[in-house]
Write a protein that holds these residues in place. Structure first.
Motif, mmCIF file in Angstrom:
data_model
loop_
_atom_site.group_PDB
_atom_site.id
_atom_site.type_symbol
_atom_site.label_atom_id
_atom_site.label_comp_id
_atom_site.label_asym_id
_atom_site.label_seq_id
_atom_site.Cartn_x
_atom_site.Cartn_y
_atom_site.Cartn_z
ATOM 1 N N ALA A 43 0.832 -1.210 0.000
ATOM 2 C CA ALA A 43 0.000 0.000 0.000
ATOM 3 C C ALA A 43 0.863 1.256 0.000
ATOM 4 O O ALA A 43 0.582 2.223 -0.727
ATOM 5 N N LEU A 44 1.923 1.262 0.797
ATOM 6 C CA LEU A 44 2.792 2.438 0.845
ATOM 7 C C LEU A 44 3.536 2.619 -0.476
ATOM 8 O O LEU A 44 3.644 3.745 -0.988
ATOM 9 N N ALA A 45 4.028 1.531 -1.039
ATOM 10 C CA ALA A 45 4.745 1.616 -2.321
ATOM 11 C C ALA A 45 3.836 2.158 -3.411
ATOM 12 O O ALA A 45 4.251 2.998 -4.235
ATOM 13 N N GLU A 46 2.587 1.706 -3.449
ATOM 14 C CA GLU A 46 1.660 2.187 -4.476
ATOM 15 C C GLU A 46 1.324 3.655 -4.263
ATOM 16 O O GLU A 46 1.193 4.428 -5.239
ATOM 17 N N ALA A 47 1.187 4.078 -3.021
ATOM 18 C CA ALA A 47 0.912 5.497 -2.758
ATOM 19 C C ALA A 47 2.072 6.378 -3.206
ATOM 20 O O ALA A 47 1.880 7.474 -3.749
ATOM 21 N N LEU A 48 3.303 5.881 -2.991
ATOM 22 C CA LEU A 48 4.494 6.657 -3.348
ATOM 23 C C LEU A 48 4.935 6.417 -4.782
ATOM 24 O O LEU A 48 5.850 7.096 -5.264
ATOM 25 N N ASP A 49 4.298 5.455 -5.451
ATOM 26 C CA ASP A 49 4.727 5.017 -6.778
ATOM 27 C C ASP A 49 6.230 4.712 -6.756
ATOM 28 O O ASP A 49 6.999 5.163 -7.610
ATOM 29 N N ALA A 50 6.632 3.903 -5.775
ATOM 30 C CA ALA A 50 8.040 3.644 -5.517
ATOM 31 C C ALA A 50 8.402 2.200 -5.829
ATOM 32 O O ALA A 50 7.749 1.278 -5.322
#
Length: 519
Positions: free
Chosen positions: A218-225
């Motif tokens: 979820a965090l990676a998708e929010a940051l597009d990281a």
């Protein structure tokens, strides 16, 4: 009469322990008295090192501490290798041993299994607690579980003197719950501010993130990281942001160097993941945000912000404060993976073929757990392999690097899950722990042992040749694997080292041995 042995077992059960791995002996009979009727399953390995490796595999898959019972002296020293592997990989493991009667300790009387200072030997590696009387048992258990679960996980030892084991014990007190404090709100706010200002975030995910997959995703998708996953972090996320390749590869290092903000989650930043070729030249990571349970880890490298917290809790807290964006994260991940594949192909034809075999296994049996030893296909997979299950790819080829890890660890893993389990091991590593295959038969476990047979220590021989050194000691004769499988009571198949052959060989359930004849 309820003895210390009974109370110890009750205390383990109250703390969620449902499996114990161990070999009984005259010094632990009173501990075993308590197992009867406890509801705890006992599994008998063939060597105390195997008991430790089984506890390790069980803990990695279940997320709960793995527990081993061993005798004093050689039983404990046999288990130390497994405890050291658990220490290197942050795996919660509780080893409970006997020790000689209290009045004899340190006296050098020549008692059976005597050590000069058993607890002192263990304390060089991990915490050790002694049950000096019945009323200290609960305290020892509470301290042991706090040490395993209250910070960076690892092994812990409890020893019970033989004259204490059979003593009358009172009713066990309720366990003290182990809770990890949430991340400091002001640090979360500061870290979120750095992440919101960044344009090209890269996440480094290690073994500490393996039970936090949903929060990391979820965090990676929010940051597009893009998310670079170390060996013990493989499978923690899926999809276009996944970079399932070693940061020892130049392609991955370029991705890291191109970031304007790094977020490291549950990774030790150790050289067997980040610099396995001992080349140096790592990108500058001094401005990273780091999440780790261990304050010592947070102090070992320069950083901008260190969040001492559980990976899932910290990622969830950050997700609530970062501004979602969409940019070029998937493109950066794809570019890094394509360049990493080209880089691995330049290492020779064998390594891409071994990776293709792993991918054939994954595609044939989705959601399986692959437990690896130190062997060539495992080294290849650690460089570049995308697994489809968080925590489903782990091995002893990084960190401490104990040969013979996988047969026992696969048993522990199989007891912690309903998923298929594959043990990938070389013919040399198998001879370190061959008897543990029989445990899979005794327990009726669905494990397929994939034995990469190159008739020796192929990886070591290659390293010696590369160093212009005469190859000595690298050709131990392999077991006759068909006869060995029969001796273990297992079905047997032999295949060539080809992806198509691998895909066809792994559909049958275990316990089973598949020889991959690579010579």
């Amino acid at each position: 009469m309820k003895t210390v042995g009974h109370a110890l077992t009750e205390g383990l059960r109250a703390r969620g322990v449902d499996v114990v791995f161990g070999i009984p002996g005259v010094h632990t009979i009173e501990l075993y008295r308590g197992l009867s009727g406890s509801g705890i399953r006992h599994v008998t390995p063939r060597h105390e090192q195997g008991a430790g490796f089984m506890a390790d595999g069980y803990a990695r898959v279940s997320g709960k501490p793995g527990v081993a019972f061993v005798i004093t002296g050689p039983g404990l020293t046999n288990a130390l290798t497994a405890m050291a592997q658990a220490k290197a990989d942050s795996v919660p493991m509780l080893v409970i041993s006997g020790v000689n009667r209290r009045a004899s300790l340190g006296q050098g009387l020549g008692l059976l299994h005597e050590l000069p200072d058993q607890a002192g030997l263990v304390r060089a590696l991990c915490p050790s607690f002694q049950v000096t009387s019945p009323d200290t048992l609960d305290r020892c258990l509470n301290m042991a579980f706090a040490a395993m679960l209250g910070g960076r996980p690892g092994p812990v030892h409890i020893e019970v003197p033989t004259d204490v084991m059979g003593m009358h014990a009172a009713e066990a007190a309720a366990p003290i719950a182990v809770r990890i404090a949430p991340p400091a709100p002001e640090q979360v706010q500061q870290a979120a501010g750095l992440l919101n200002r960044a344009k090209r975030v890269v996440i480094l995910a290690g073994g500490g993130a393996r039970h936090a997959g949903a929060a990391v995703q979820a965090l990676a998708e929010a940051l597009d990281a893009p998310v670079v996953q170390t060996t013990n972090g493989r499978g923690v996320i899926a999809g276009p942001l996944s970079v399932a390749a070693s940061p020892s590869l130049e392609a991955v290092r370029m991705l890291i160097a191109g970031a304007d903000q790094l977020l490291a989650i549950g990774t030790e930043l150790g050289p067997t993941d980040y610099d396995m070729y001992v080349r140096g030249g790592l990108p500058d990571m001094e401005g990273m945000i780091r999440i780790d349970l261990c304050p010592l880890q947070l102090a070992r490298h320069p950083l901008a912000i260190g969040l001492r917290a559980d990976a899932a809790a910290a990622c969830a807290a950050l997700s609530a404060q970062v501004t979602a964006r969409k940019s070029d994260g998937a493109a950066r991940a794809a570019t890094a993976m394509a360049a990493a594949r080209a880089e691995v192909a330049d290492l020779g034809a064998e390594m891409p073929n071994q990776i293709a075999m792993l991918e054939a296994l994954r595609n044939a049996v989705p959601g399986a757990i692959v437990v690896g030893d130190s062997t060539q296909p495992v080294y290849a997979g650690n460089l570049l392999y995308s697994h489809d299950r968080a925590g489903g790819w782990f091995n002893a080829a990084t960190g401490f690097g104990a040969l013979g890890f996988a047969p026992g660890a696969a048993v522990g893993a199989a007891l912690a899950t309903d998923a298929r389990v594959f043990c990938l091991i070389g013919d040399g590593g198998l001879q370190f722990s061959p008897a543990e295959l029989r445990v899979a038969v005794d327990e009726g476990l669905d494990i397929t042992y994939l034995v990469w047979n190159n008739a020796g220590y192929g990886e070591i021989a290659a390293a010696m040749r590369a160093a212009n050194t005469e190859v000595i000691g690298c050709t131990p004769s392999p077991l006759g694997l068909e006869a060995f499988a029969a001796a273990c009571g297992m079905d047997y198949a032999c295949i060539r080292p080809e992806p198509e052959a691998m895909a066809g060989a792994v559909t049958e359930p275990g316990p089973r041995l598949v020889e991959i004849r690579a010579y």
